[in-house]
Enzyme design. Structure first.
Site: not given
Ligand code: NDP
Ligand code: 2IT
Length: 444
Positions: A124, A164
Site C-alpha cells: 500500500k 484508493d
Molecule cells: P473515494 O476517495 O472514492 O471516496 C471516499 C469517500 O469516503 C468519500 O465520500 C469521502 O468523503 C469519504 N471519506 C474519506 N475519508 C473520510 C474520513 N476520514 N471521514 C469521513 N469520510 C471520509 O475512496 P474509495 O471509495 O475508493 O474508498 C473508500 C473505502 O474503500 C476506503 O476505506 C478504501 O480503502 C476502501 N477500498 C477501496 C477500494 C477501491 O478499489 N477503490 C478497494 C477496497 C477497499 P470526502 O469526499 O469528503 O473526502
Molecule cells: O484496498 C484495496 O483493496 C484497494 N484499494 C484496491 C487495491 C488494488 O490493487 O486494486
C-alpha cells in the site's frame, strides 16, 4: 505463538502506530489457535516475519500550486509481503495518511489478496496530499512529482499500485503517464487504468459490486436476499457509488450516503436518477453531499455518520474506524441483520464485538471488499496476455471469486453453534496460504 506477547513486542518497536496495532491484533487473535497447530511455523518465527513489512519507502514530494507556492508532502510505499505474488495494493491521497495507516492497509492487503486466489502479494502507498479543493493542474503536478520518486520501486513483476481514497481514474491516469515517461515502457504496472490504455472493464465497479455479491452469499445462507431491504451506505466515492448501484439493481433501497462533512437521509430511497446526480456531483464537479439534500429536499446531518438511522443492512464504504461500539449498538437496536464492509477496517474492535455478540452477519473488509483488487488482478492478467475481456466475462469471474471467498470464510470460520465468524474465517484462510508459501521459500 503467544498473540499477546507478539503484539506487545510490536507496540514497543513501533509505538504510536495505532491503526497498524489494531489490524495486527485482529489477525493474531483469530489465527493463534490454527497457527499453534503448526510448530514449524513458530520455529521459523513466521509470525514476526508476517507482521513486519518487507520494506517501507518514504520520500518528500515537492510541487508547485497554482499561485506559485512551493509545497511539500510526504510520500510512502509499504511493500508488506510478496510470498504469493508481486506486491499489490492501492495508493491513498488524504490529509490523514501516515505510516501507521499505510502499514495497517498493507498488512490487511496481504491476507485479502491471498483470499482472492490470484497471485498477488500485499502492499500500500500514498501521501498526505489532499486532492480536495485542488485544481486539475495541481493534482497533475503533484502526481507527477510523486511518481518521480515512486517509479524506482514499482514494476509489473515487482509492485503494482492502484487507486484508493483520493485516487481514482484521473490520478491513476496521471501516475501511469509519468511512469511510462520515466521508464519508456508501456506496461501493466498500475491497475485501474482507463479502458483506452489497458484498464479492465468493471474495475471501477468491482469493489462495490463485489461487496454486494459477498453480501448476497451471506444472505442466501440465511434464506433471504436484498429485495426491499433498507441499506445504510456511508461514503459517496467509488466504493459507495457502485455499492448503491448494485443494491438498486437487486431490489434493495439505499437511504443514506455521506462524505467527510456529513450524511444525507432520504427515506424515499436514492433511485437511479438520484444516484446519477451523486455520481456527477462527486466525480465531475467534486461537490459536497450536502448539495443532494438541497436538491431533493431531504435531511442532511452535518458532522455525523449515518449509523443512527433505521435500516436492515449497513454498508460502510468511507474509511477506517467509522463505526464505533456505540454506533454498532444503535445499529443492532434498530434491527440491522448484516454489516458488509466496503471500506478497510471501518469497524472498531468494540463494534466488531457488538456485531458478533448479536450473531448478525458481519463481513470484514478484507473478505467483502476484495472484489476491487481481484479485478485489478484480472487487469494484470489481461495486460500480460495483451487481450481484454468483455464486461460480462470480468463480472462472471468477479462473482465466482467472491463466492469462493465466501466459501473459504465458511470453511474456516464456522463455530460449534453454526455461527459463521467471517473475521476468523477470512484471517485463517488468508494466512494459511501465505504461511505455506513463506515456509516453502526459506528463511528470508
Ligand atoms: P473515494 O476517495 O472514492 O471516496 C471516499 C469517500 O469516503 C468519500 O465520500 C469521502 O468523503 C469519504 N471519506 C474519506 N475519508 C473520510 C474520513 N476520514 N471521514 C469521513 N469520510 C471520509 O475512496 P474509495 O471509495 O475508493 O474508498 C473508500 C473505502 O474503500 C476506503 O476505506 C478504501 O480503502 C476502501 N477500498 C477501496 C477500494 C477501491 O478499489 N477503490 C478497494 C477496497 C477497499 P470526502 O469526499 O469528503 O473526502
Ligand atoms: O484496498 C484495496 O483493496 C484497494 N484499494 C484496491 C487495491 C488494488 O490493487 O486494486
Amino acid at each position: 505463538m503467544n498473540a499477546v506477547k507478539v503484539l506487545e513486542d510490536l507496540k514497543r518497536r513501533f509505538p504510536n502506530e495505532f491503526e497498524y496495532h489494531q489490524a495486527v491484533e485482529e489477525v493474531l487473535s483469530t489465527i493463534e489457535e490454527e497457527y499453534n497447530k503448526h510448530p514449524e511455523f513458530d520455529k521459523a518465527n513466521l509470525i514476526e516475519r508476517l507482521c513486519i513489512p518487507d520494506r517501507v519507502f518514504q520520500f518528500r514530494v515537492t510541487w508547485m500550486d497554482d499561485r506559485g507556492n512551493i509545497r511539500t508532502n510526504m510520500g510512502y510505499r509499504v511493500q508488506h509481503n510478496n510470498a504469493i505474488g508481486p506486491y499489490k495494493g492501492g495508493i491513498r491521497f488524504h490529509s490523514s495518511v501516515n505510516l501507521s495507516i499505510l502499514k495497517f492497509l498493507a498488512f490487511e492487503q496481504t491476507f485479502k489478496n491471498s483470499l482472492t486466489t490470484l497471485p498477488m502479494g500485499g502492499g500500500k502507498g500514498g501521501s498526505d496530499f489532499s486532492p480536495r479543493g485542488k485544481s486539475n493542474a495541481e493534482v497533475m503536478r503533484f502526481v507527477q512529482a510523486f511518481m518521480l520518486e515512486l517509479w524506482r520501486h514499482i514494476g509489473p513483476e515487482t509492485d503494482v499500485p492502484a487507486g484508493d481514497i483520493g485516487v481514482g481514474g484521473r490520478e491513476v491516469g496521471y501516475m501511469f503517464g509519468m511512469y511510462k515517461k520515466l521508464t519508456r515502457e508501456f506496461t501493466g504496472t498500475l491497475t485501474g487504468k482507463g479502458q483506452e490504455f489497458g484498464g479492465s472493464l468493471i474495475r471501477p465497479e468491482a469493489t462495490g459490486y463485489g461487496n454486494i455479491y459477498f453480501l448476497m452469499e451471506m444472505l442466501k445462507n440465511k434464506g433471504t436476499d436484498l429485495k426491499d431491504k433498507v441499506c445504510l451506505v456511508s461514503g459517496s466515492g467509488n466504493v459507495a457509488q457502485y455499492t448503491a448501484e448494485k443494491v438498486l439493481e437487486l431490489g434493495g433501497k439505499v437511504v443514506t450516503m455521506s462524505d467527510s462533512d456529513g450524511y444525507i437521509y432520504d427515506p424515499a430511497g436514492i433511485d437511479r436518477e438520484k444516484l446519477n446526480y451523486i455520481m456527477e456531483l462527486k466525480n465531475l464537479y467534486r461537490g459536497r453531499i450536502r448539495e443532494y439534500a438541497e436538491k431533493y429536499g431531504c435531511k442532511y446531518v452535518e458532522g455525523a455518520r449515518p449509523w443512527s438511522e433505521k435500516g436492515d443492512i449497513a454498508l460502510p464504504s468511507a474509511t477506517q474506524n467509522e463505526i464505533n461500539g456505540e454506533d454498532a449498538e444503535k445499529l443492532i437496536a434498530n434491527g440491522v441483520i448484516a454489516v458488509s464492509e466496503g471500506a478497510n477496517m471501518p469497524s472498531t474492535p468494540e463494534a466488531i464485538r457488538v456485531f458478533q455478540d448479536a450473531k448478525i452477519l458481519y463481513a470484514p473488509g478484507k473478505a467483502a471488499n476484495a472484489g476491487g483488487v481481484s479485478v485489478s488482478g484480472l487487469e494484470m492478467t489481461q495486460n500480460s496476455i495483451k487481450l481484454s475481456w468483455s464486461s460480462e466475462e470480468v463480472d462472471e469471474k468477479l462473482k465466482s471469486i467472491m463466492k469462493n471467498i465466501h466459501e473459504s470464510c465458511v470453511k474456516y470460520g464456522t463455530e460449534d453453534d453454526g455461527y459463521v465468524n467471517y473475521v476468523k474465517g477470512a484471517n485463517v484462510a488468508g494466512f494459511m496460504k501465505v504461511a505455506k508459501a513463506m515456509m516453502a521459500q526459506g528463511i528470508l
